[in-house]
Scaffold this active site. Structure first.
Site, PDB file in Angstrom:
ATOM      1  N   GLU A 163      -7.002  -7.645  -1.853  1.00  0.00           N
ATOM      2  CA  GLU A 163      -7.384  -7.449  -0.444  1.00  0.00           C
ATOM      3  C   GLU A 163      -8.811  -6.941  -0.379  1.00  0.00           C
ATOM      4  OE1 GLU A 163      -5.478  -5.222   2.633  1.00  0.00           O
ATOM      5  OE2 GLU A 163      -3.476  -5.787   1.981  1.00  0.00           O
TER       6      GLU A 163
ATOM      7  N   GLU B  23       0.786  -1.241   0.000  1.00  0.00           N
ATOM      8  CA  GLU B  23       0.000   0.000   0.000  1.00  0.00           C
ATOM      9  C   GLU B  23       0.815   1.286   0.000  1.00  0.00           C
ATOM     10  OE1 GLU B  23      -2.957  -0.308   3.119  1.00  0.00           O
ATOM     11  OE2 GLU B  23      -4.090  -1.821   2.006  1.00  0.00           O
TER      12      GLU B  23
END
Length: 771
Positions: A433, A337
């Site tokens: 995710e 991320e």
């Protein structure tokens, strides 16, 4: 933490007793000191974890498991010390330190490229380097006389040897659900004039590619194994314990990975970048079970320094050499991320964006990626997750919109929208995710507290264990979208709330996953789709707490884990409900499954009867693999009204749909359901269920057949064996017959009387919740 440290103690040891002392500084203290030194130039955010994490600060200055300073699913346990084996290693001249074997395809042969890394010799030596590879026929042997001298510019003494392996002499390694996982022993021996040593590894023969072809809008993103496109079905893995030395317990690793591979058709695990490089046994089991590994390097949700210490990282070299030979290793990811955090200004870096971007490129591209590529020959790599893949590279490694629906992979979370509404979900190329929280069951909570009042959602204990920034509010809100909670003065309120959160988690991830799967072979009107992967968050827990896990810290399966075999079957049928009140039914096929004309039975049940109201049989023909085919579109209100469920306005509250696919007289998909109204509005019957039989049917006392009797169709029937550890082969199911039979597999020998005494059963409209 992620490096193997080697010290030459030849000149330090003496005859007799010797002692080694290792001193450590507090990681909390040293991280603060490093941050103070760095901040003279500029801040490396975030300085601390969010307050709700109840954790420590500046973990991004240390090469230590980031989660140990706390995360939204775990406590702050910043442990100190040596967490793997320490030992003395004796040799005269040299020893084999690593064997890295990579498989390359060349026509009708595999080329096995083997890099053998030696400890720097004390003097120039010549010896015989011998390779022996098991095959389906005679072993392949190769012997070379080599000379070892000074290390190369990277401080390594390495020999590279290629061995040609005919494809006819070995079987291909396949992901779970696609074929077998044969492994072959490779032995590498070096014999000098005075000593010899051998290192053995297990290898598999396969080709894994990431396909990022240009499309009319964007690029594809999917895995291809042995030239076969694979829809990745899997889950994200966090550390197996917040104290990582405990996570190397083989029983824990075996329990979790067998739950994935033995009882489901999952084929991929993503090892998340805020955790640890898992144990060798973890990768060995992944090889054995056919679980492809998406391996993040350990950088997550933070900016990191790009000073000399960080840019001399040795962990990339060590870790790639340690695990790259595993056939399960499918992809390396630079970080978790951080591309998205930089692009979105998540850590308020916009005012100094060029500096942070330069650091990002120095660390993840010029250090992590380049070192990985130097050590390997054919490893796949993405800079981050989510990322736009090739497009991110084209945009200077930090795309304007990482996680775009038109490129690479995507992460998606939402806590304030109706999670049963498919319109809230993206349509990505690959979802790596996504998830929803739930509570562990009561028995698991009682492993952490013996005070039942702690189980109240508003207790200090529960608030301490809940690390989500919004606390438990999202759990309650998402539950109340769908379900009527009992009165808070009901003695079973806490039990019901815990159970209901597991229903919402399981159903939400089921609905989201099936949404992604319906886009496997199609595009929407914006060019989004060709979705080829769904990895939900998360498999496991590090303590007993509210979290996104499918299996809690005690090893008990949540309802989500019981739902996985259904939504991750290679062939499924599902229905998507749209804003026009139409149900679009999809048949989804990952790989060939049975020959012949397939049929789909669409059955309607009323909530007050076990007798079907209506059965419609649809012909599906013989669909091709890797297709999600729309087979029917139904006006739900009209269809149910015509079927006999009541007026147009009331029918959806009185009935529900059951769907299944078969060939001839055999069903070939898991059953699936569509519920046309919210559960709290449906005419569910308030009742109690009864366990009418518990029969042991094996000699070891491990497998039991349990019969459950219901007075009316019942939702999310939940069996709990409490102190008797084990799992059911089906749980959280819809019971639309008077008696349902369920198998329980105990972890250790158990008697019928012990299991009878422990078992309970409940359902959504259990009378005890609404009496």
């Amino acid at each position: 933490m992620f490096v193997r440290y080697i010290f030459d103690v030849t000149g330090q040891l003496k005859a007799g007793d010797n002692s080694i002392e290792v001193r450590f500084l507090s990681p909390i203290w040293i991280s603060e000191k490093l941050a103070e030194e760095q901040e003279q130039d500029y801040v490396i955010p975030p300085q601390c974890v969010p307050d709700s994490y109840k954790g420590e600060c500046h973990v991004n200055y240390l090469r230590k498991i980031p989660a140990s300073f706390s995360w939204d699913w775990g406590p702050a346990f910043p442990s100190v010390g040596i967490w793997k084996d320490i030992y003395l290693e004796g040799f005269d001249l040299t020893i084999i330190r690593y064997v890295v074997a990579e498989v390359l395809e060349e026509g009708e042969n595999w080329i096995l490229s083997i890099d053998t890394y030696f400890a720097p010799p004390r003097e120039q030596i010549t010896g015989d380097l011998v390779f022996s590879l098991e095959t389906e026929n005679e072993p392949i042997r190769l012997s070379n006389m080599i000379t070892l001298d000074e290390p190369n510019e990277f401080g390594e003494v390495v020999n590279t040897t290629n061995i040609t392996v005919p494809k006819t002499s070995v079987q291909s390694w396949w992901p779970n659900g696609y074929g077998a996982q044969p492994l072959y022993t490779l032995s590498v021996s070096f014999a000098g004039s005075t000593e010899a040593n051998t290192k053995q590894i297990q290898i598999g023969f396969r080709k894994i590619e990431i396909i990022q072809d240009e499309l009319e809008s964007g690029r594809s993103f999917y895995f291809k194994v042995n030239d076969a496109p694979i829809f990745a079905m899997g889950v994200n893995v966090i550390p197996f314990d917040i104290l990582p030395e405990k996570s190397y317990n083989p029983e824990t690793v075996e329990r979790l990975l067998s739950a994935v591979a033995t009882y489901t058709e999952m084929n991929m695990l993503r090892v998340w970048g805020g955790g640890v490089y898992e144990s060798d046994y973890f990768y060995e089991l992944a090889d054995k079970y056919g679980l492809m590994i998406w391996q993040d390097f350990v950088f997550a949700s933070a900016m990191y320094p790009a000073n000399d210490d960080f840019l001399r990282l040795k962990e990339v070299n060590h870790q790639v050499k340690r695990i790259q030979s595993h056939p399960s290793l499918a992809l390396w990811g630079g970080n978790n991320e951080n591309e998205g955090n930089l692009a979105s200004n998540y850590f308020n870096t916009a005012d100094n964006f060029d500096v942070y971007k330069e650091d990002y490129i120095k660390l993840y591209i010029e250090t992590v990626r380049d070192e990985m590529r130097r050590v390997t020959k054919n490893a796949n790599f993405v800079d981050s997750s989510p990322t736009n893949g090739v497009e991110s590279d084209n945009e200077g490694y930090v795309a304007k919109d990482p996680g775009s629906s038109f490129y690479g992979d995507d992460h998606y979370y939402s806590n304030n929208k109706d999670s049963f509404d498919v319109d809230i979900y993206p349509v990505p190329r690959f979802s790596s995710e996504y998830g929803y929280q739930s509570m562990p069951c009561v028995s698991s909570w009682l492993a952490a507290t013996d005070n039942l009042t702690d189980l109240n959602i508003n207790s200090d204990f529960m608030n301490h264990r809940q690390h989500h920034p919004d606390g438990n509010d999202p759990l309650k809100k998402l539950t109340e979208f769908q379900l009527e909670l009992p009165s808070e003065d009901n003695e079973f309120y806490d039990e019901a709330f815990i159970y209901y959160t597991q229903i919402i988690q399981a159903m939400s991830i089921k609905i989201e996953t099936e949404h992604y799967r319906t886009y496997m072979s199609r595009l929407d009107d914006q060019g989004r789709g060709h979705t080829m992967g769904a990895l939900f968050w998360q498999l496991n827990d590090v303590w007993v707490a509210p979290s996104w896990a499918a299996i809690d810290y005690t090893g008990r399966w949540k309802m989500l884990q019981y739902f996985v075999p259904g939504f991750f079957s290679q062939e499924i049928v599902t229905g998507l409900y749209n804003a026009d009140k139409n149900l679009e039914i999809f048949h989804i096929l990952n790989k060939a499954h049975g020959d012949g004309e397939k049929w789909l039975n669409l059955t309607v049940y009323a909530w007050d009867s076990f007798t079907p109201v209506n059965v419609t049989k649809l012909s599906l023909g013989n669909p091709e693999a890797l297709t999600a085919t729309s087979v029917a579109t139904i006006d739900v209100d009209q269809y149910l009204s015509d079927a006999g469920c009541g007026s147009l306005d009331d029918a959806k509250y009185n009935c529900f749909f059951h769907m299944i696919v078969g060939i001839g007289t055999t069903t070939i998909t898991p059953p699936n359901y569509f519920f046309p109204s919210k559960f709290k509005e449906a005419k569910l019957q308030t009742s109690s269920l009864e366990i009418i039989a518990v029969d042991n049917f094996d000699a070891e006392g491990l497998r039991f057949l349990i019969a459950v009797k219901a007075p009316a169709p019942s939702l999310f029937v939940w069996l709990d064996a409490h102190e008797v550890k084990g799992h059911f082969l089906e749980n959280g199911f819809v019971q639309h017959s008077i008696v349902a039979a369920v198998i329980f597999v105990a972890d250790e020998p158990t008697t019928e009387e012990q299991l009878k005494g422990a078992l309970t059963v409940t359902h959504v409209k259990d009378a005890k919740y609404f009496s």
